[in-house]
Design an enzyme around this catalytic site. Structure first.
Site, PDB file in Angstrom:
ATOM      1  N   ASP A 163     -42.906  56.251  33.976  1.00 11.04           N
ATOM      2  CA  ASP A 163     -41.863  56.419  35.000  1.00 11.04           C
ATOM      3  C   ASP A 163     -41.872  55.187  35.886  1.00 11.04           C
ATOM      4  OD1 ASP A 163     -39.975  57.706  36.856  1.00 11.04           O
ATOM      5  OD2 ASP A 163     -40.545  59.545  35.818  1.00 11.04           O
ATOM      6  N   HIS A 192     -35.629  55.543  35.078  1.00 18.02           N
ATOM      7  CA  HIS A 192     -37.060  55.797  35.332  1.00 18.02           C
ATOM      8  C   HIS A 192     -37.951  54.739  34.672  1.00 18.02           C
ATOM      9  CE1 HIS A 192     -36.771  59.730  37.366  1.00 18.02           C
ATOM     10  NE2 HIS A 192     -35.694  59.916  36.620  1.00 18.02           N
ATOM     11  N   GLU A 227     -31.299  61.133  34.980  1.00 24.34           N
ATOM     12  CA  GLU A 227     -31.106  60.469  36.275  1.00 24.34           C
ATOM     13  C   GLU A 227     -30.985  58.945  36.147  1.00 24.34           C
ATOM     14  OE1 GLU A 227     -33.413  63.576  39.161  1.00 24.34           O
ATOM     15  OE2 GLU A 227     -34.670  62.093  38.184  1.00 24.34           O
TER      16      GLU A 227
HETATM   17  C1  ACM Z   1     -35.914  65.685  35.917  1.00 23.74           C
HETATM   18  O1  ACM Z   1     -36.331  66.557  36.682  1.00 23.74           O
HETATM   19  N1  ACM Z   1     -35.524  64.510  36.397  1.00 23.74           N
HETATM   20  C2  ACM Z   1     -35.824  65.898  34.483  1.00 23.74           C
END
Ligand code: ACM
Length: 643
Positions: free
Chosen positions: A202, A276, A354
């Site tokens: 991440d 991410h 995201e």
């Molecule tokens: C997530 O909670 N961004 C998958």
């Protein structure tokens, strides 16, 4: 006289051994499919022989039983293939279709214990259930005196409702050691979870050694240690030492995979791309659409994303891989080659969630790609990326899974979807005949607060135990055939250490385990909370932390017809009394008991509250400012969205 004394002693012993009341309460989590309680008890002998097939897959099961049946009890346990054993583990020679690959039958009689299964996994789960039938002190690592080591006579037939029973563990936001991960696996297996979703990469850390890309862990695994509220930290200074974090070597990974396998847990690795990805970009800046050495740093919890416009967020720092850059696919090929070789599980999770698009929108390379490929939207650009990545993953012999954003812009042909932003994406993907794992935030996000925000480390939302328990993995409208199961997710932005990790996971993971293993019709909240309390006692013996949040009252603030503040309270668990004060002192059961909606006295500033069961305090002492209640009444909020 001596004889009479001996006779009386015998009567007392027999009375305790055979009396129905002496039976320990049956409190198995997750609830088995069928339990028939019979008369009598099984008493653990001083010399316990466990008979089991001599299979490597069963080594951990017999080792577990050996440890549990001897450490606290003082019994001597030997493993043998002899008949006449006190505990027999039997693999069926003719398959029992009812129990499948993971089910078992457990028969406890006064004479012995027999666990039967079709496969070693079933014997492992039967062993977990057996240990839960003995008194809680069986969990002790050291000898406990004065306990009757008995189990009630029962016939249990048990098997899971779903094949995918997962917990997700984010080791990127905060790093957890190999031992921490193994302990996590140990405990999840005891509650019949079989899938660890390991979130390995991440923005805050790349945690898996990739030998062909050494900078991922030389640079990408390290940031600056900060404490407080993650997300609001000040940005590190350019020369601040980046020594906080860590990673798993490939040898570590192999050991963890083996550790999990022995406990019938599969591990699904997640490499979260194309968003991410700041740790990867800090290591290899040329992978972004906005390259530039020294521009990128692994995030240390400083604000770097603007969520005010909703999803996808606007990135303040580009944390995305560039779908228009061929080097990205070379990079991903290398990563997937090594990841696929380390993890035997059939799926690799590639994230997809995201992903900000604002840097892509400004990129000439992306514009050229869109023209060349006929892509109209940024979602289609991401879909183009996912489809190419799916091919890479499949070329390594693995299946492709992603968060539900991968549906946007067109789902890759064979992709499995993890539905997290609610249930809609799961329904949609199942109707498109794609495999689905359900993990909707409203029921499965165990990084959320568990009680009133006044009591919990601050997160933006709340998930109480009773809501977690109401998780139904097959959503209305879905094609159930494609719902593989579900999982609870532990994100660790606000989880700095193992003790708090345990607090966040338990007891909510008990609820998830029961939603995923037990028949829907056998779920019962009051029965469940009673069992949770028994397991709390087991955790106390093992010094495992858990959240006592289910004992906290639920506050509701409103106004009467004249606009005056009204406070009402309720409890998640039945049978608790709430005592309160407005005079700043600490209430106990001699204080006023809450029965009807309260209007705080005119000048009161603080309400203090505690729950009792009978004469015993059970909840935490809560100090709730009256001004906070007033604010919630004014905003018509319950405060549980964390604002
Ligand atoms: C997530 O909670 N961004 C998958």
């Amino acid at each position: 006289m001596k004889k009479l004394f001996a006779f009386l002693c015998c009567c007392v012993v027999l009375q305790t051994v055979f009396c129905q009341d002496a039976k320990p309460r049956i409190a198995i989590i997750p609830e088995p499919v069928k339990i028939v309680e019979n008369e009598g008890i099984f008493k653990l002998p001083v010399n316990v022989v466990i008979e089991a097939p001599a299979l490597p897959e069963l080594k951990q099961t017999t080792a577990f039983l050996e440890q549990r049946l001897s450490a606290a009890t003082g019994s001597k346990v030997t493993i043998s293939s002899k008949a006449s054993a006190a505990v027999k583990l039997v693999l069926n020679t003719t398959t029992n279709k009812e129990i499948g690959d993971e089910g078992y039958q457990l028969k406890v009689t006064a004479k012995n214990v027999e666990i039967r299964a079709n496969k070693p996994a079933g014997l492992f789960y039967g062993a977990q259930t057996l240990v839960q039938l003995f008194p809680k002190e069986i969990e002790s690592a050291g000898a406990v005196n004065g306990i009757q080591w008995i189990a009630p006579c029962v016939d249990i037939t048990d098997y899971p409702r779903f094949g995918w029973r997962g917990l997700m563990f984010d080791v990127s936001r905060h790093f957890f050691t190999k031992k921490d991960v193994e302990d996590f696996i140990d405990l999840m297996a005891r509650y019949k979870f079989n899938l660890l979703h390991w979130h390995l990469t991440d923005d805050e850390g790349w945690r898996i050694e990739i030998k062909s890309l050494p900078k991922l862990t030389e640079v990408g695994a390290w940031n600056v240690k900060k404490e407080g509220y993650f997300g609001d930290f000040t940005a590190p200074l350019p020369d601040e030492p980046r020594t906080y974090g860590g990673f798993y070597t490939q040898e570590d990974i192999k050991e963890v995979v083996q550790y999990a396998k022995e406990r019938f847990v599969n591990i699904m690795p997640e490499v979260d791309v194309p968003g991410h990805s700041l740790a990867a970009i800090a290591s290899y800046p040329e992978l972004s659409c906005t390259p530039g050495a020294d521009k990128y740093h692994v995030r240390s919890g400083e604000n770097f994303m603007d969520w005010s416009h909703g999803a996808p967020p606007i990135a303040l720092v580009d944390n995305t891989l560039c779908p228009a850059n061929e080097k990205v696919y070379v990079f991903l090929d290398k990563v997937m080659t090594e990841v696929a070789a380390l993890f035997p599980f059939e799926y690799i999770h590639v994230g997809g969630d995201e992903c900000p698009k604002n840097y892509w929108e400004k990129s000439d390379d992306i514009k050229a790609l869109m023209q060349k490929e006929g892509l109209k939207t940024m979602q289609e650009v991401q879909s183009y990326f996912e489809k190419r990545l799916e091919k890479i993953v499949e070329s390594k012999g693995k299946k492709f899974m992603g968060w539900d954003e991968i549906l946007e812009g067109g789902l890759a042909p064979n992709a499995a979807v993890m539905s997290w932003r609610g249930e809609k994406a799961g329904v949609e993907a199942s109707l498109m005949k794609h495999d689905v794992v359900m993990t909707p935030t409203a029921y499965c996000y165990i990084d959320y607060m568990q009680s009133d925000p006044i009591m919990e480390p601050h997160i933006y939302a709340t998930l109480r135990l009773n809501k977690a328990y109401s998780f139904e993995p097959v959503p209305n409208g879905a094609d159930a055939k494609y719902i593989k199961g579900g999982q609870a997710n532990l994100w660790t932005e606000q989880v700095y250490n193992v003790r708090h990790l345990q607090y966040m996971v338990w007891p909510r993971a008990f609820a998830t385990s029961e939603s995923l293993w037990s028949p829907k019709e056998k779920k019962n909240w009051n029965n469940f909370t009673g069992k949770v309390e028994e397991h709390f006692k087991r955790f106390d013996i093992q010094e495992i932390k858990y959240a006592p949040s289910m004992y906290d009252p639920i506050f509701k603030a409103g106004k009467d017809a004249n606009g005056k503040l009204q406070i009402s309270m309720s409890t998640e668990v039945e049978g608790l009394d709430i005592y309160y004060s407005f005079d700043n002192s600490f209430p106990d059961r001699f204080y006023p008991k809450y029965t009807v909606t309260l209007t705080p006295p005119k000048d009161a500033v603080m309400m203090k509250v505690i729950t009792y069961r009978g004469k015993a305090p059970i909840g935490r002492m809560i100090a709730m400012p009256v001004a906070e209640m007033q604010k919630r009444a004014d905003n018509k909020s319950n405060g549980e969205d964390g604002d």
